[in-house]
Design an enzyme around this catalytic site. Structure first.
Site, PDB file in Angstrom:
ATOM      1  N   LEU A  27      -2.868   9.899 -21.971  1.00 36.94           N
ATOM      2  CA  LEU A  27      -3.031  11.421 -21.824  1.00 36.94           C
ATOM      3  C   LEU A  27      -3.522  12.483 -22.463  1.00 36.94           C
ATOM      4  O   LEU A  27      -4.527  13.123 -22.023  1.00 36.94           O
ATOM      5  CB  LEU A  27      -1.920  11.684 -21.913  1.00 36.94           C
ATOM      6  N   ALA A  28      -4.126  11.459 -24.070  1.00 37.10           N
ATOM      7  CA  ALA A  28      -4.820  12.220 -24.283  1.00 37.10           C
ATOM      8  C   ALA A  28      -7.015  12.388 -23.880  1.00 37.10           C
ATOM      9  O   ALA A  28      -7.559  13.262 -23.961  1.00 37.10           O
ATOM     10  CB  ALA A  28      -5.710  11.630 -25.450  1.00 37.10           C
ATOM     11  N   ASN A  29      -6.779  11.430 -22.869  1.00 40.74           N
ATOM     12  CA  ASN A  29      -7.804  11.438 -22.532  1.00 40.74           C
ATOM     13  C   ASN A  29      -7.621  11.572 -20.408  1.00 40.74           C
ATOM     14  O   ASN A  29      -9.072  11.727 -19.243  1.00 40.74           O
ATOM     15  CB  ASN A  29      -8.615   9.742 -21.899  1.00 40.74           C
ATOM     16  N   TYR A  57       1.289   9.132 -13.357  1.00 40.91           N
ATOM     17  CA  TYR A  57       1.628   8.083 -12.668  1.00 40.91           C
ATOM     18  C   TYR A  57       3.550   8.223 -12.585  1.00 40.91           C
ATOM     19  O   TYR A  57       4.417   8.287 -11.598  1.00 40.91           O
ATOM     20  CB  TYR A  57       1.251   6.872 -12.317  1.00 40.91           C
ATOM     21  N   ASN A  93       6.205   5.747   1.344  1.00 44.81           N
ATOM     22  CA  ASN A  93       5.148   4.686   0.348  1.00 44.81           C
ATOM     23  C   ASN A  93       3.985   5.622  -0.065  1.00 44.81           C
ATOM     24  O   ASN A  93       3.975   4.274  -1.428  1.00 44.81           O
ATOM     25  CB  ASN A  93       5.326   3.031   1.310  1.00 44.81           C
ATOM     26  N   ASN A 114       5.066   4.209 -18.675  1.00 46.73           N
ATOM     27  CA  ASN A 114       4.022   3.028 -19.111  1.00 46.73           C
ATOM     28  C   ASN A 114       2.571   3.221 -19.541  1.00 46.73           C
ATOM     29  O   ASN A 114       2.482   4.542 -19.280  1.00 46.73           O
ATOM     30  CB  ASN A 114       4.067   2.604 -17.621  1.00 46.73           C
ATOM     31  N   GLY A 125      -0.209  -3.741   1.559  1.00 46.06           N
ATOM     32  CA  GLY A 125       0.727  -4.015   0.659  1.00 46.06           C
ATOM     33  C   GLY A 125       2.097  -4.005   1.095  1.00 46.06           C
ATOM     34  O   GLY A 125       2.485  -4.706   1.644  1.00 46.06           O
ATOM     35  N   LYS A 165       6.100   9.863 -10.404  1.00 46.84           N
ATOM     36  CA  LYS A 165       7.571   9.362  -9.495  1.00 46.84           C
ATOM     37  C   LYS A 165       9.130   9.164 -10.114  1.00 46.84           C
ATOM     38  O   LYS A 165      10.146   9.501  -9.537  1.00 46.84           O
ATOM     39  CB  LYS A 165       7.473   7.441 -10.189  1.00 46.84           C
TER      40      LYS A 165
HETATM   41  P1  NAI Z   1      -1.472  -0.083  -2.216  1.00 45.61           P
HETATM   42  O1  NAI Z   1      -2.467  -0.109  -3.129  1.00 45.61           O
HETATM   43  O2  NAI Z   1      -1.599  -1.404  -1.896  1.00 45.61           O
HETATM   44  O3  NAI Z   1      -0.863   0.243  -0.786  1.00 45.61           O
HETATM   45  C1  NAI Z   1      -1.002   1.999  -1.059  1.00 45.61           C
HETATM   46  C2  NAI Z   1      -1.441   2.270   0.584  1.00 45.61           C
HETATM   47  O4  NAI Z   1      -0.801   3.497   0.828  1.00 45.61           O
HETATM   48  C3  NAI Z   1      -2.928   2.263   0.632  1.00 45.61           C
HETATM   49  O5  NAI Z   1      -3.417   1.725   2.347  1.00 45.61           O
HETATM   50  C4  NAI Z   1      -3.333   3.606   0.751  1.00 45.61           C
HETATM   51  O6  NAI Z   1      -5.030   3.363   1.931  1.00 45.61           O
HETATM   52  C5  NAI Z   1      -1.960   4.869   1.648  1.00 45.61           C
HETATM   53  N1  NAI Z   1      -2.260   5.702   0.657  1.00 45.61           N
HETATM   54  C6  NAI Z   1      -3.501   6.426  -0.116  1.00 45.61           C
HETATM   55  N2  NAI Z   1      -2.516   6.953  -0.196  1.00 45.61           N
HETATM   56  C7  NAI Z   1      -2.681   7.860   0.614  1.00 45.61           C
HETATM   57  C8  NAI Z   1      -2.894   9.288   0.833  1.00 45.61           C
HETATM   58  N3  NAI Z   1      -2.930  10.395   0.572  1.00 45.61           N
HETATM   59  N4  NAI Z   1      -2.282   8.961   3.004  1.00 45.61           N
HETATM   60  C9  NAI Z   1      -2.139   8.309   3.407  1.00 45.61           C
HETATM   61  N5  NAI Z   1      -1.911   6.931   2.918  1.00 45.61           N
HETATM   62  C10 NAI Z   1      -2.520   6.301   1.382  1.00 45.61           C
HETATM   63  O7  NAI Z   1      -0.262   0.296  -2.890  1.00 45.61           O
HETATM   64  P2  NAI Z   1       1.642  -0.772  -3.013  1.00 45.61           P
HETATM   65  O8  NAI Z   1       1.203  -2.353  -3.597  1.00 45.61           O
HETATM   66  O9  NAI Z   1       1.847  -1.748  -1.597  1.00 45.61           O
HETATM   67  O10 NAI Z   1       2.522   0.374  -3.054  1.00 45.61           O
HETATM   68  C11 NAI Z   1       3.108   1.132  -2.252  1.00 45.61           C
HETATM   69  C12 NAI Z   1       3.961   1.727  -3.166  1.00 45.61           C
HETATM   70  O11 NAI Z   1       4.763   1.265  -4.395  1.00 45.61           O
HETATM   71  C13 NAI Z   1       3.444   2.984  -3.535  1.00 45.61           C
HETATM   72  O12 NAI Z   1       4.324   4.833  -4.101  1.00 45.61           O
HETATM   73  C14 NAI Z   1       3.553   3.063  -5.223  1.00 45.61           C
HETATM   74  O13 NAI Z   1       3.451   3.671  -6.524  1.00 45.61           O
HETATM   75  C15 NAI Z   1       4.739   1.744  -5.557  1.00 45.61           C
HETATM   76  N6  NAI Z   1       4.893   0.478  -6.233  1.00 45.61           N
HETATM   77  C16 NAI Z   1       4.133  -0.440  -6.601  1.00 45.61           C
HETATM   78  C17 NAI Z   1       4.352  -1.385  -7.434  1.00 45.61           C
HETATM   79  C18 NAI Z   1       3.768  -2.601  -7.311  1.00 45.61           C
HETATM   80  O14 NAI Z   1       4.187  -3.345  -8.340  1.00 45.61           O
HETATM   81  N7  NAI Z   1       3.040  -3.364  -6.500  1.00 45.61           N
HETATM   82  C19 NAI Z   1       5.316  -0.923  -8.529  1.00 45.61           C
HETATM   83  C20 NAI Z   1       6.499   0.528  -8.454  1.00 45.61           C
HETATM   84  C21 NAI Z   1       6.407   1.198  -7.181  1.00 45.61           C
END
Ligand code: NAI
Length: 446
Positions: free
Chosen positions: A296-298, A352, A287, A346, A217, A356
């Protein structure tokens, strides 16, 4: 990588049909590629202050095709509106309306950028009104522009000039294809710190960067972009993602560190890995993040705690370990990934959004700590980005989420990565404690 609908309506019959039915017609955005021209056409610099003159001279020295007055019907790559000496709202009329008629001449994916001052607490209501007026102006104009053109602004703190290093770096970022999905946003240059941005294709050469959640990602895109920009990489992800992590690490000639960042000693482990291989760490990109959605209720303790722990508590612990270490660079840079959910909220994401929002609070409060060490900390808040995570959202909800922004499309992981690479560069050193949204000007919370 553009979504199917955007490809369909961008030309030919699909374009005609979409036009007739009044359907959204997202443009194919001009994204950065090495060797690409900074802007696509002449740049009009509007404004009559000394700051405008100095900026125009600098842009000429970058070999841009600079205009100080509009040439009727000439296609423009960018309009830069310098408003660095506003004293009252009346001061807006002349420069703003002077550029208004040139807006029709903006080409596809053109840029409109303002340079002005933050309203702050000047004790001067008329001055603050004029300055804050620029905010409303830019955000509205971003919603009027079409064909992938964007409008953004740079806020220069008092004492920072239009040609301060990070003002120029922010301008280059906004003009270039690196900011394709950044729209209706502001960057604040708070100090004259930072190095002058150049044409260098490898602005991160010689830097050692760690990226968490790098197996897929957005994290994998960050790794690729930092590698392209010259950084040496340490890629962190959980052991269960080990295979993917190894393949990204091979691709970017980095090293993989299998580590759950929620472990108490995660910061120490990242530093040890960096010091053993490279002697130090320069850039930390937080990242990794998870969602565990429930109303939140659940909500239960497990969902609440896992999200808060991984998304914010881990970042706090890692930063504490880094800042306590002499091996964390002489100009350390931290960039965190937040989310527009943390700004606008959201449904189903109280945990979440709290995490954030927490990231943004942490970034602002940590800025003086990093400044004291000659470094910086900033966050990027993505909106709807096309990843595995968003691909799992049911079709109708996904379509709404992806189109509800001024650019009428989802962003790509590379759009987030470009913003992070920019904030991690020394040229952006005068930007500290800032939050940059990469959301195409998401209409929610815009
Ligand atoms: P994703 O779920 O595709 O990738 C997240 C990565 O973080 C995965 O490889 C996972 O294994 C790793 N990860 C999770 N927990 C971990 C831990 N405890 N230690 C080490 N690695 C860990 O998510 P994505 O979409 O690439 O998101 C990346 C960031 O961007 C996140 O912080 C997400 O909240 C944020 N974000 C994403 C959006 C979207 O539209 N995709 C929108 C806004 C924010």
């Amino acid at each position: 990588m553009t979504d199917t609908y955007t490809r369909l309506v961008s030309k030919g019959l699909g374009k005609d049909v979409a036009q007739r039915l009044g359907l959204p017609q997202p443009a194919v955005l001009r994204r950065y590629e090495p060797g690409q021209a900074l802007v696509n056409g002449p740049v009009l610099v509007q404004g009559s202050t000394a700051g405008a003159d100095e900026l125009a001279a600098t842009l000429l020295s970058w070999n841009l095709d600079v205009r100080r007055h509009a040439v009727p019907r000439e296609k423009l790559g960018a309009i830069i509106l310098v408003l660095d000496a506003l004293a009252a709202p009346e001061d807006l009329e002349k420069p703003v309306l002077a550029v208004a008629f040139s807006l029709r001449d903006l080409g596809p994916s053109a840029r409109f950028v303002t340079l002005s001052r933050p309203a702050g607490e000047t004790g001067n209501p008329a001055g603050a009104a004029a300055r804050q007026g620029v905010d409303g102006l830019v955000r509205s104009l971003a919603k009027e522009l079409r064909a992938g053109a964007t409008a953004n602004g740079i806020l220069l703190a008092d004492g920072v000039t239009t040609t301060s290093p990070s003002a120029l770096a922010a301008l280059r970022f906004f003009l270039s294809g690196r900011s394709a999905f950044v729209d209706g946003q502001f960057l604040t240059v708070s100090t004259g710190e930072g190095t002058l941005p150049g044409d260098a294709e490898k602005p991160l050469a010689g830097k050692v960067a760690a990226v968490t959640g790098a197996a897929r990602g957005i994290g994998a895109a960050i790794a690729r972009t930092l590698h392209r920009d010259g950084a040496t990489l340490i890629l962190v992800d959980i052991p269960a993602a080990g295979d993917h992590l190894a393949s990204v690490a091979n691709e970017v000639h980095g090293t993989a560190l299998q580590l759950d960042i929620s472990r108490e000693d995660a910061g120490k482990r990242i530093l040890e890995h960096a010091v053993q291989r490279h002697g130090r760490l320069d850039i930390m990109v937080h990242n990794a993040g998870i969602t565990r959605d429930k109303l939140l209720a659940n909500m239960d303790h497990a969902r609440w705690n896992s999200v808060l722990n991984i998304n914010i508590a881990a970042q706090l612990r890692i930063n504490e370990a880094l800042l306590a270490s002499e091996h964390f660079s002489t100009s350390p840079r931290i960039v965190s990934v937040a989310s527009t959910s943390g700004i606008a909220g959201n449904r189903g994401q109280t945990n979440y959004a709290a995490s954030k929002g927490g990231v943004m609070g942490m970034v602002r409060a940590s800025a003086p700590l990093l400044a004291a060490r000659g470094g910086s900390i900033n966050a990027v808040a993505p909106g709807f980005i096309e990843t595995d995570m968003t691909a799992r959202i049911p079709f109708a909800v996904r379509e709404v989420g992806r189109r509800l922004n001024a650019l009428q499309q989802g962003g790509l992981p590379t759009d987030v990565a470009e913003a992070i690479a920019f904030l991690a560069s020394d040229a952006a050193g005068g930007i500290n404690g800032d939050i940059l949204r990469v959301c195409g000007q998401n209409l929610v919370g815009a």
